[in-house]
Each structure stands twice: as structure tokens, then as C-alpha cells.
Motif scaffolding. Structure first.
Motif, PDB file in Angstrom:
ATOM      1  N   ASP A  98      36.067  58.592  10.671  1.00  0.00           N
ATOM      2  CA  ASP A  98      36.069  59.903  11.316  1.00  0.00           C
ATOM      3  C   ASP A  98      35.366  59.791  12.669  1.00  0.00           C
ATOM      4  O   ASP A  98      34.504  58.940  12.858  1.00  0.00           O
ATOM      5  CB  ASP A  98      35.314  60.926  10.464  1.00  0.00           C
ATOM      6  CG  ASP A  98      36.050  61.279   9.182  1.00  0.00           C
ATOM      7  OD1 ASP A  98      37.180  60.787   8.985  1.00  0.00           O
ATOM      8  OD2 ASP A  98      35.475  62.037   8.383  1.00  0.00           O
ATOM      9  N   ASP A 100      33.513  62.254  14.038  1.00  0.00           N
ATOM     10  CA  ASP A 100      32.512  63.318  14.152  1.00  0.00           C
ATOM     11  C   ASP A 100      31.099  62.759  14.121  1.00  0.00           C
ATOM     12  O   ASP A 100      30.130  63.517  14.020  1.00  0.00           O
ATOM     13  CB  ASP A 100      32.704  64.359  13.029  1.00  0.00           C
ATOM     14  CG  ASP A 100      32.709  63.738  11.634  1.00  0.00           C
ATOM     15  OD1 ASP A 100      32.654  62.498  11.529  1.00  0.00           O
ATOM     16  OD2 ASP A 100      32.762  64.497  10.645  1.00  0.00           O
ATOM     17  N   SER A 102      29.752  61.299  11.766  1.00  0.00           N
ATOM     18  CA  SER A 102      29.163  61.374  10.427  1.00  0.00           C
ATOM     19  C   SER A 102      29.064  59.984   9.799  1.00  0.00           C
ATOM     20  O   SER A 102      28.262  59.759   8.902  1.00  0.00           O
ATOM     21  CB  SER A 102      29.990  62.295   9.525  1.00  0.00           C
ATOM     22  OG  SER A 102      31.302  61.790   9.388  1.00  0.00           O
TER      23      SER A 102
END
Ligand SMILES: Nc1nc2c(ncn2[C@@H]2O[C@H](COP(=O)(O)OP(=O)(O)OP(=O)(O)O)[C@@H](O)[C@H]2O)c(=O)[nH]1
Ligand SMILES: [Mg+2]
Length: 244
Positions: A98, A100, A102
């Protein structure tokens, strides 16, 4: 050996630069990045073009960009990136995650090491093994994820404890056999189950999932969003368990 990290993006303007720099500064040798952006209205592609120009001039590490027009979907974005990485760039190993932030970019090197030094065909970042954790989600979402993954581990194979991870490194040969199926996160359950079932060596690498600090989650921010995605994940586990 060429490693290519595929980065699927939709509106990740403020995350993509620290992510790319974090990956490239924590990897050595031939490691390139390929961003697959679905024509994000926030200008993610412009940011990537600037990063690509800078690396071309400074250290020749390749930052490639593929902008899809009129197409969307996480799974098809990752699969397009895998196809480009293997066919056009000749990558021996493809990783994806991902965008993001994260999934800590420094952990990419540990996934690749599981293949290169550990002999695995596929490595998966896992929140649900010793050393891993999920600090990004609330208690309810974490409990649902643990429950779903607990059932998946029982039904689909104990080599994996985080079937919904989305943080993967795999040998090109493995990905040429196992193409991604589905629309969103269920592709990961399907891919990991088929990898285990087909006899590929799958290794888990613990990682700590941290909260997104910029941009908006594509799954959503409410528990209801996780429940509605979760329904599809439960159906995928159930279908695979009945077929395998
Ligand atoms: N290219 C492309 N990327 C997408 C699409 N949908 C989501 N993404 C990317 O997929 C990744 C996962 O999305 P996130 O927003 O982190 O959502 P999530 O991981 O399902 O949910 P959280 O647990 O809340 O983070 C991010 O890098 C998104 O930008 C899409 O349609 N096309
Ligand atoms: Mg995410």
C-alpha cells in the motif's frame, strides 16, 4: 538480479515521495520502483515524474510511472504493474505494498531477503505473527481481521497468518504461474492460498502496520466500511476452502 517494487496509487500525493525514498534508501543493488497511478486527481503522477527526473540525474535508480486512464481497481493496478515489471523491465522479483505508509518502506528489504537468502518463492509481511502488530486500526477492525485470518489459517493453510496482508515480494516465476484475481483485498487471500496449495515456498515476515497520516483510506474510515469489504473476504475464504 532486478527487484521492482510496484506501487498502486489513487490520491497518494503526500505519501508517495517519502515512500519511494524510503524504499530506495533502504535497498541496495538493482532495485527499481514502478508507480501504477489511476490518473489521480490530486496530482500524484506529477509528484512521481519529479522524483523520477531527480533520480535519473542523481543516481540513475529507476522510478517508472504508468498512468492508467479510464481504469480503476487495486488488483488490476497491481497486476498491470507485475506485467510491466516482468515483461518490460525484466524483473526477477516483484514486491508491492500500500502507498499510505502503513507498511514501513524499510521492511521491503526484509521481504526480498526472505527470497534471496531464505530461498522462499513468496514472502508476505504479517501483522499476526510474533514481532508483527497492527497499530493502524481500532480494536474492532483488528478483532475482525484476526478472526478472519484465524479461520483462513485453519481452512487454507497454516503457512500464512495474515491472508489479507497486501505486503508481498515474489519471484517472477511464481507470479507468472499465479495471476492475481478479484477486485480489492480478496486477491491477497486468493493468491496466498493458491501459492501454498501449489507448493510454492511461502515465508512470513513480521511487520508493524502503522496509521496513515496523509490522504484518505480507500477502504473507508468507519467500521461499516471494513464490514462491507470483510463480507467479500469471508466469501473468498469459503469458496477457496470448498475448492481446495
Ligand atoms: N491504482 C490504484 N490504486 C488504488 C486503487 N484503490 C486503492 N488503491 C491503492 O491501494 C492501496 C491501499 O489503499 P488504502 O487507502 O491503504 O486502503 P486499505 O489498505 O484497503 O485500507 P486501510 O486499512 O484503511 O489502509 C493504496 O496505495 C491506494 O492508493 C485503485 O483503484 N487504483
Ligand atoms: Mg492501507
Amino acid at each position: 538480479m532486478l527487484v521492482c517494487t510496484v506501487l498502486p496509487t489513487y490520491n497518494e500525493r503526500d505519501n508517495i515521495e517519502p515512500l519511494i525514498e524510503g524504499i530506495l534508501t533502504n535497498t541496495t543493488g538493482s532495485h527499481m520502483v514502478l508507480v501504477v497511478d489511476d490518473n489521480s486527481p490530486d496530482g500524484t503522477a506529477e509528484v512521481v515524474r519529479a522524483i523520477a527526473r531527480r533520480h535519473k540525474a542523481a543516481d540513475a535508480r529507476q522510478v517508472a510511472l504508468y498512468v492508467r486512464h479510464g481504469q480503476s481497481g487495486l488488483t488490476s493496478a497491481i497486476q498491470s504493474g507485475i506485467d510491466f515489471a516482468v515483461t518490460t523491465f525484466g524483473a526477477d522479483v516483484v514486491t508491492w505494498m500500500d502507498c499510505d505508509l502503513s507498511m514501513p518502506p524499510a521492511e521491503v528489504a526484509r521481504l526480498v531477503a526472505a527470497l534471496v537468502d531464505g530461498g522462499a518463492d513468496l514472502a508476505v509481511g504479517s501483522r499476526w505473527v510474533a514481532g508483527g502488530a497492527d497499530q493502524a486500526h481500532g480494536w474492532m477492525a483488528r478483532t475482525l481481521s484476526r478472526a478472519l485470518n484465524g479461520v483462513a489459517t485453519q481452512l487454507l493453510g497454516s503457512a500464512v497468518h495474515d491472508y489479507t496482508s497486501g505486503f508481498i515480494a515474489a519471484r517472477a516465476a511464481c507470479l507468472q504461474t499465479l495471476r492475481l484475481r478479484g477486485d480489492y483485498g480478496e486477491y491477497c487471500i486468493d493468491l496466498l492460498a493458491r501459492a501454498v496449495h501449489s507448493g510454492f515456498v511461502v515465508q512470513e515476515v513480521p511487520y508493524v502496520c502503522v496509521p496513515r497520516t496523509a490522504g484518505v483510506s480507500k477502504t473507508g474510515v468507519h467500521l461499516w466500511d471494513y464490514l462491507s469489504k470483510g463480507r467479500k473476504y469471508v466469501a473468498t475464504v469459503w469458496e477457496l476452502a470448498n475448492r481446495m
